[in-house]
Design an enzyme around this catalytic site. Structure first.
Site, PDB file in Angstrom:
ATOM      1  CB  CYS A 130      -0.970  -0.037   1.173  1.00  0.00           C
ATOM      2  SG  CYS A 130      -2.376   1.036   0.934  1.00  0.00           S
ATOM      3  CG  HIS A 190      -3.206  -2.919   4.609  1.00  0.00           C
ATOM      4  ND1 HIS A 190      -1.962  -2.485   5.022  1.00  0.00           N
ATOM      5  CD2 HIS A 190      -3.767  -1.884   3.937  1.00  0.00           C
ATOM      6  CE1 HIS A 190      -1.789  -1.239   4.622  1.00  0.00           C
ATOM      7  NE2 HIS A 190      -2.859  -0.844   3.973  1.00  0.00           N
TER       8      HIS A 190
HETATM    9  N1  GLN Z   1      -1.934   6.857   2.486  1.00  0.00           N
HETATM   10  C1  GLN Z   1      -2.057   6.016   1.317  1.00  0.00           C
HETATM   11  C2  GLN Z   1      -3.489   6.068   0.762  1.00  0.00           C
HETATM   12  O1  GLN Z   1      -4.388   6.462   1.478  1.00  0.00           O
HETATM   13  C3  GLN Z   1      -1.701   4.599   1.652  1.00  0.00           C
HETATM   14  C4  GLN Z   1      -2.667   3.968   2.656  1.00  0.00           C
HETATM   15  C5  GLN Z   1      -2.186   2.647   3.225  1.00  0.00           C
HETATM   16  O2  GLN Z   1      -1.005   2.358   3.314  1.00  0.00           O
HETATM   17  N2  GLN Z   1      -3.178   1.836   3.666  1.00  0.00           N
HETATM   18  O3  GLN Z   1      -3.708   5.684  -0.368  1.00  0.00           O
END
Ligand code: GLN
Length: 246
Positions: free
Chosen positions: A94, A193
């Site tokens: 992510c 995740h």
């Molecule tokens: N901040 C990034 C987004 O919102 C990554 C989010 C994350 O790592 N879950 O896309």
């Protein structure tokens, strides 16, 4: 045999317990009698990529990604790009995935110029992409991946990278082109995740295999009893496939 794992930014990039992916690798190596040592490289610590055989980069909110920008620029970016070009196996989740691209523009207009290690970019939108999701892993025939996504960023792949696979349920890279993740050399980048590896043991072993082959020229990973892992995977896949039929 021994593998040295680098956990990059364990202090700020650990959304949804992404560190569990490192724990999964450690255990799957120990079960096979392979020594493993994990080193965290937080903000303020230099990265000597040649010291490692495998790298992990977890996810983080926009705030954390902006916090580490100054630290990532310069030497760490150069080390990361050189390691990737040299075939370093790297799992990026992510926010960590987004940091491998040219930039991430947050939904409220902050532009984070990232490493440019992979030919991709990300643009955030106010509406987030959240939920359990299912996608294919095209290089592992017949293998599906279950994960949990929560991102504002919509990632678009350039010609220099290919996706991990096709979205079967959920959003994936951007909710439009049906792709999920990015693959380039030994980089495996995904929005998953979950954390990802315990429920997808073939992906865990895929990267362990790359690391062992790169270091020792061979990767003899004895099969493990993955009954529990496969049950967890199949439970979620069946739940998502039922939702697909609605
Ligand atoms: N901040 C990034 C987004 O919102 C990554 C989010 C994350 O790592 N879950 O896309």
């Amino acid at each position: 045999m021994k593998l040295n794992i680098c956990h990059l930014y364990p202090d700020v990039l650990n959304l949804y317990g992404d560190r569990g992916n490192v724990t999964c690798w450690e255990q799957r190596l120990r079960w096979r009698g392979i020594e493993v040592q994990t080193t965290g490289v937080p903000i303020g610590t230099p990265l000597h990529a040649a010291d490692y055989d495998l790298m992990f980069l977890g996810g983080g909110q926009d705030f954390e990604q902006e916090v580490l920008l100054a630290d990532l620029a310069g030497a760490k970016t150069a080390e990361l790009k050189a390691a990737i070009e040299d075939g370093m196996p790297l799992l990026a989740i992510c926010g960590g995935y987004q940091m491998l691209g040219a930039y991430y523009e947050t939904w409220d207009g902050h532009r984070c110029d990232f490493t440019g290690a992979l030919d991709l970019y990300t643009v955030g939108q106010k509406e987030r992409m959240i939920g359990n999701y299912l996608y294919t892993c095209d290089e592992l025939q017949g293998v599906t991946v279950v994960g949990f996504e929560n991102h504002s960023g919509r990632t678009h792949l350039g010609s220099g990278v290919r996706p991990v696979g096709k979205v079967l349920f959920g959003s994936g890279n951007n909710g439009q082109d049906g792709t999920e993740g990015a693959r380039y050399k030994n980089v495996f980048a995904t929005y998953s995740h979950g954390c990802l590896l315990p429920k997808n043991p073939q992906i865990a072993d895929l990267l362990l295999r790359w690391a062992l082959e790169r270091k020792y020229g061979t990767a003899d990973l004895a099969p493990l009893d993955d009954q529990l892992e496969i049950q967890a995977h199949n439970y979620m896949e069946q739940r998502l496939r039922k939702a697909m039929k609605k």
